[in-house]
Write a protein that holds these residues in place. Structure first.
Motif, PDB file in Angstrom:
ATOM      1  N   GLY A 213       0.814  -1.201   0.000  1.00 51.86           N
ATOM      2  CA  GLY A 213       0.000   0.000   0.000  1.00 51.86           C
ATOM      3  C   GLY A 213       0.848   1.251   0.000  1.00 51.86           C
ATOM      4  O   GLY A 213       2.078   1.205  -0.110  1.00 51.86           O
ATOM      5  N   VAL A 262       5.659   3.589  -1.448  1.00 49.91           N
ATOM      6  CA  VAL A 262       4.752   2.509  -1.838  1.00 49.91           C
ATOM      7  C   VAL A 262       5.445   1.177  -1.575  1.00 49.91           C
ATOM      8  O   VAL A 262       6.590   0.981  -1.971  1.00 49.91           O
ATOM      9  CB  VAL A 262       4.349   2.614  -3.322  1.00 49.91           C
ATOM     10  CG1 VAL A 262       3.446   1.442  -3.717  1.00 49.91           C
ATOM     11  CG2 VAL A 262       3.638   3.937  -3.590  1.00 49.91           C
ATOM     12  N   TYR A 264       4.973  -2.859  -2.333  1.00 42.69           N
ATOM     13  CA  TYR A 264       4.203  -3.771  -3.179  1.00 42.69           C
ATOM     14  C   TYR A 264       4.964  -5.070  -3.369  1.00 42.69           C
ATOM     15  O   TYR A 264       6.202  -5.099  -3.294  1.00 42.69           O
ATOM     16  CB  TYR A 264       3.884  -3.134  -4.536  1.00 42.69           C
ATOM     17  CG  TYR A 264       5.079  -2.865  -5.424  1.00 42.69           C
ATOM     18  CD1 TYR A 264       5.427  -3.768  -6.437  1.00 42.69           C
ATOM     19  CD2 TYR A 264       5.848  -1.711  -5.274  1.00 42.69           C
ATOM     20  CE1 TYR A 264       6.525  -3.520  -7.263  1.00 42.69           C
ATOM     21  CE2 TYR A 264       6.934  -1.462  -6.100  1.00 42.69           C
ATOM     22  CZ  TYR A 264       7.264  -2.367  -7.086  1.00 42.69           C
ATOM     23  OH  TYR A 264       8.351  -2.126  -7.906  1.00 42.69           O
ATOM     24  N   TYR A 280      -3.852   1.388  -4.765  1.00 41.02           N
ATOM     25  CA  TYR A 280      -3.294   1.860  -3.492  1.00 41.02           C
ATOM     26  C   TYR A 280      -3.384   3.387  -3.414  1.00 41.02           C
ATOM     27  O   TYR A 280      -3.731   3.950  -2.361  1.00 41.02           O
ATOM     28  CB  TYR A 280      -1.828   1.448  -3.344  1.00 41.02           C
ATOM     29  CG  TYR A 280      -1.553  -0.030  -3.395  1.00 41.02           C
ATOM     30  CD1 TYR A 280      -2.532  -0.971  -3.069  1.00 41.02           C
ATOM     31  CD2 TYR A 280      -0.292  -0.506  -3.781  1.00 41.02           C
ATOM     32  CE1 TYR A 280      -2.266  -2.330  -3.122  1.00 41.02           C
ATOM     33  CE2 TYR A 280      -0.018  -1.855  -3.833  1.00 41.02           C
ATOM     34  CZ  TYR A 280      -1.003  -2.768  -3.511  1.00 41.02           C
ATOM     35  OH  TYR A 280      -0.730  -4.118  -3.565  1.00 41.02           O
TER      36      TYR A 280
END
Length: 518
Positions: A213, A262, A264, A280
């Motif tokens: 996220g 971020v 991921y 996200y």
């Protein structure tokens, strides 16, 4: 301990008197020896005393809350002034001087002034939607400590936010607060487990997927533009340590941008990852700006390294029907299959630029693939990497039920859902070959930064060929003497900062032009 308490108490008295606190309830012979009017030349002495007092206080406690406390044998009111609203009621405080600079070759960003710089950290909350945007390792912010008079106690200890309250009135004069923006980030990154979990994310581990996220590295500001950072294959946001630290250390940059990291999973196919990261970002804005009117939604700058750079390009591009026709023989309206599966296929292969992106910066990004993705060790990694993306199951069901609708070169990969991040970086992979033609849409400026390592064959950084990293019509192109981990290169960080400063200047010119009468 008695001598330390006496010394610390003398420091309290000194700092209170320096601030002009004639009404303080302090009875000590040294009071008559100190003037209550401000003398700016004595601020360093006051800071030294406060620092000594804090050093003693921190040895006696690790967790702090607001309110009356017995500290160093005195009754002290602790006040959190302007601190992050994301902090829990209880925080851990560390003197900034006790936190080493953990970035190799990194700069410690601090400014002299009134007070003692601190690093403050608290646990991540779990009782509000914004909590899901906070790092698992906790909320970490810079702070500054100083002492004031308090009518109901011996003293007031203020733990203030130097970024929100940059000055403080001492006597009759406004003085800048001391600040150290590096220490708090160092503490937060030291506590983070994300670095050791990153490789498991490439191999299909669940921990990174559970943490995937957008994460706010500072308090959300509706007026500041997001600087979104995307790490690469098998990596984590820790690679952005030097860049993040230097952005925070530059007042003009930190006033214009807010850093969003971020996280991921890097095992999924490229287009699956692009879709997920877009979701996200959607989720972050849904939480932070439900009215959808914050200026922060416009002027996003996205920077990506390696695989993250390719994703950043795709988030900036308009796919048209390029990827769809590279994958299917039938138009979307004619494709047979479950409606949800067809919808998923459309979301993966047909997209517009993510709303609000204005500038993109690509670091060592394999836009045209990497020959390493075809090597024997990459084939082993490909077998190990996760193949469980739910999105690929939609394509798998369509391909099995309607094989003739799939381009022949992709039919087996779709039917077995065996496509992942490594296979989508292979130079000959059909969808990858199609997506390399997708440049950022008009109105989105983009910049390429590539490495050239001596002796690398083909010419490049040893992982990504130079020919794969460079793009036509870029606003700027930089080639540096560095390997693939060029995100830690001082030259590369300086170039990114230059781009960001130029972006601020261009935004200022655009606003002035817009505001001028026509």
């Amino acid at each position: 301990m008695g001598r330390e308490r006496s010394c610390a108490w003398a420091c309290v008295v000194f700092a209170l008197l320096l601030a002009g606190c004639a009404g303080a309830r302090v009875k000590t012979p040294s009071r008559e020896a100190l003037a209550c009017s401000l003398d700016a030349t004595r601020i360093p002495e006051a800071n030294a005393c406060t620092d000594a007092w804090m050093s003693t206080a921190l040895r006696g406690r690790s967790h702090w809350t607001q309110g009356d406390s017995r500290i160093n044998g005195s009754r002290v009111v602790v006040e959190f002034r302007g601190l992050s609203p994301y902090f829990a009621s209880e925080v851990v405080i560390t003197r900034a001087d006790d936190v080493p600079v953990w970035i190799p070759g990194g700069v410690r960003h601090r400014q002299p002034g009134f007070g003692v710089p601190l690093a403050v950290i608290s646990d991540r909350c779990d009782d509000a939607p914004v909590c899901e945007l906070l790092p698992y390792s906790g909320v970490f912010r810079p702070a500054t400590a100083w002492l004031e008079a308090d009518a109901g106690a011996d003293a007031r200890l203020v733990i203030g936010n130097p970024l929100r309250l940059p000055t403080h009135r001492v006597g009759a004069t406004e003085v800048a607060l001391a600040e150290d923006t590096t220490a708090a980030y160092a503490v937060g990154m030291r506590e983070s487990p994300i670095g050791r979990l990153a490789i498991w994310g490439l191999l299909g581990g669940d921990e990174v997927a559970h943490r995937a996220g957008v994460y706010l590295m500072e308090d959300y500001d509706p007026a500041k533009r997001p600087l979104v950072m995307l790490h690469g294959l098998g990596s984590s946001p820790l690679v952005w340590a030097r860049l993040s630290n230097d952005v925070w250390g530059d007042r003009s940059l930190r006033n214009a941008f807010q850093i969003w990291h971020v996280v991921y999973s890097t095992d999924t196919p490229l287009l699956v990852t692009r879709r997920r990261i877009a979701r996200y970002l959607d989720r972050a804005f849904e939480i932070l700006d439900p009215e959808r009117d914050d200026p922060a939604r416009e002027g996003i700058v996205i920077v990506g390294h390696s695989l993250g750079g390719v994703i950043a390009r795709l988030l900036s591009a308009d796919s048209g029907d390029t990827l769809w026709t590279a994958s299917f023989t039938a138009a979307p309206s004619a494709l047979q299959g479950d409606a949800d599966d067809v919808r998923m296929a459309r979301e993966l292969l047909v997209f517009a630029p993510y709303p609000g992106i204005r500038r993109a910066i690509f670091l060592a990004a394999p836009h045209r693939g990497s020959p390493l993705a075809d090597r024997w060790y990459s084939r082993i990694a490909h077998r190990l990497a996760g193949h469980r993306a739910d999105e690929m199951q939609s394509l798998r069901r369509i391909a099995r039920a309607h094989p003739d609708a799939i381009q022949p070169a992709l039919r087996q990969g779709f039917q077995t859902a065996s496509i992942n991040s490594i296979s989508t970086l292979q130079e000959a992979q059909p969808v990858r070959r199609a997506n390399e033609s997708l440049l950022p849409a008009p109105g989105i400026a983009y910049h390429t930064i590539a490495g050239r390592r001596a002796g690398a064959r083909p010419e490049g950084d040893g992982v990504v060929p130079l020919a794969s990293a460079l793009l036509p019509d870029a606003a700027s192109t930089s080639i540096v003497d560095a390997g693939h981990d060029l995100y830690s290169s001082p030259e590369v960080v300086a170039e990114v900062l230059r781009i960001l400063r130029a972006d601020i200047a261009s935004a200022r010119i655009a606003r002035r032009t817009h505001d001028e009468p026509q």
